[in-house]
Design an enzyme around this catalytic site. Structure first.
Site, short mmCIF file in Angstrom:
data_model
loop_
_atom_site.label_atom_id
_atom_site.label_comp_id
_atom_site.label_asym_id
_atom_site.label_seq_id
_atom_site.Cartn_x
_atom_site.Cartn_y
_atom_site.Cartn_z
N LYS A 12 0.82 -1.22 0.00
CA LYS A 12 0.00 0.00 0.00
C LYS A 12 0.85 1.27 0.00
CE LYS A 12 -0.98 -0.11 4.97
NZ LYS A 12 0.24 -0.90 5.27
N ARG B 50 -5.97 2.43 11.68
CA ARG B 50 -5.53 1.06 11.94
C ARG B 50 -6.38 0.39 13.01
NH1 ARG B 50 0.11 1.58 10.08
NH2 ARG B 50 1.22 -0.38 10.29
N ARG C 238 12.60 -6.31 2.78
CA ARG C 238 12.44 -4.87 2.47
C ARG C 238 13.60 -4.07 3.09
NH1 ARG C 238 6.79 -2.24 3.89
NH2 ARG C 238 7.27 -2.81 6.03
N ARG D 257 14.72 -1.79 8.48
CA ARG D 257 13.95 -1.25 9.61
C ARG D 257 13.94 -2.22 10.78
NH1 ARG D 257 8.17 0.59 7.33
NH2 ARG D 257 7.51 -0.37 9.26
N ARG E 93 3.42 -8.05 14.17
CA ARG E 93 2.75 -7.02 13.36
C ARG E 93 1.58 -7.61 12.58
NH1 ARG E 93 7.26 -4.37 9.93
NH2 ARG E 93 5.66 -2.91 9.26
#
Ligand code: AMP
Length: 215
Positions: A13, A88, A125, A158, A169
Site C-alpha cells: 500500500k 488502523r 524490504r 527497519r 505485526r
C-alpha cells in the site's frame, strides 16, 4: 480525492500510495513515516513511540488521531490526500469520521496479499532513512554501497522489519485493523485490489479503480 489505503504490512500500500500521490499531485500521509521521523529527531512523540514500534504494537489512538488532525489541517491537504497506514483501529476510523464530518472519505482501497507473501516481502524490504524510498533485496535491491538512488540517504533494514517482529505485526493487523474491512464494506466504500501481482499490475488495477471512481 480523500482515500484510505488499507492492507497488512508488506501488502504494497505504501508503494502504491506513493505512485498515485505523485500522479495526482496530492500528499501521501503515512503515519508510520511521521512516527519514524519523530523517533529519528528524538521528539517527545518519538520517545513515546519508539519502543512500541520496535515491538510491532500500535501507538495509542489518541496520539495518532491528534497527529492526523494536525496533518490534515495543512494547506497541501485541501484538494485531497491518501492516508497510508491510518486508520488502523475502529477507534481511529470513527475518530476520522468525526473529524471529516459529512464530507467523509471517498474510498478505502484494500490491498489483498496472502500472509506467506507478506513475510517474505517485509523481511527482504530495505528503506531509505531520509526519503522513505523502499527497496527489496530480491526484486529491487538497493545499491551495494547502501546509498539511496533517489536522495543519497542511507538505506537500512527497519528494526520492525525483522522476522521476530513481523509475526506480531501481522497478528496485530488481524486483531485490530482487519475489522476495518467490514466497517468500510458496510458503508459501501471498500474496494479490493489484488496485491499479489507485480507493482506495475497493481498500479494498473489502482488506476482503473480511480477512473471508475471518477478522478
Ligand atoms: P508502518 O510504517 O505503517 O508499517 O508503521 C510502522 C509502525 O508505526 C507500526 O507497526 C506501529 O507501531 C506504528 N503506527 C503507524 N501507523 C499507526 C497507526 N495508524 N496507529 C497506531 N500505530 C501506528
Amino acid at each position: 480525492m480523500r482515500l484510505i489505503f488499507l492492507g497488512a504490512p508488506g501488502s504494497g500500500k505504501g508503494t502504491q500510495a506513493a505512485i498515485l500521490a505523485k500522479s495526482q499531485g496530492i500528499p501521501q500521509i503515512s503515519t508510520g513515516d511521521i512516527l519514524r521521523k519523530a523517533v529519528k529527531e528524538g521528539t517527545e512523540l518519538g520517545q513515546k513511540a519508539q519502543e512500541i514500534m520496535k515491538r510491532g504494537d500500535l501507538v495509542p489512538d489518541d496520539i495518532i488521531l491528534e497527529l492526523i488532525r494536525e496533518r490534515l489541517a495543512e494547506t497541501d491537504c485541501k484538494s485531497g490526500y491518501i492516508l497510508d497506514g491510518f486508520p488502523r483501529t475502529l477507534e481511529q476510523a470513527k475518530g476520522l469520521d468525526r473529524m471529516l464530518g459529512d464530507k467523509g472519505i471517498q474510498a478505502a482501497v484494500l490491498f489483498e496479499v496472502q500472509s506467506a507473501t507478506l513475510v517474505g516481502r517485509i523481511t527482504s524490504r530495505r528503506v531509505c532513512v531520509d526519503c522513505g524510498e523502499t527497496y527489496n533485496l530480491i526484486t529491487d535491491p538497493p545499491p551495494p554501497d547502501g546509498i539511496c538512488l533517489r536522495c543519497g540517504g542511507k538505506v537500512i533494514h527497519r528494526q520492525d522489519d525483522t522476522e521476530e517482529t513481523v509475526s506480531n505485526r501481522l497478528a496485530v493487523y488481524e486483531a485490530k485493523t482487519a475489522p476495518l474491512i467490514e466497517f468500510y464494506e458496510k458503508k459501501n466504500k471498500l474496494f479490493r485490489i489484488d496485491g499479489e501481482a507485480p507493482v506495475e499490475h497493481v498500479r494498473d488495477q489502482l488506476f482503473t479503480l480511480m477512473r471508475r471512481l471518477g478522478s
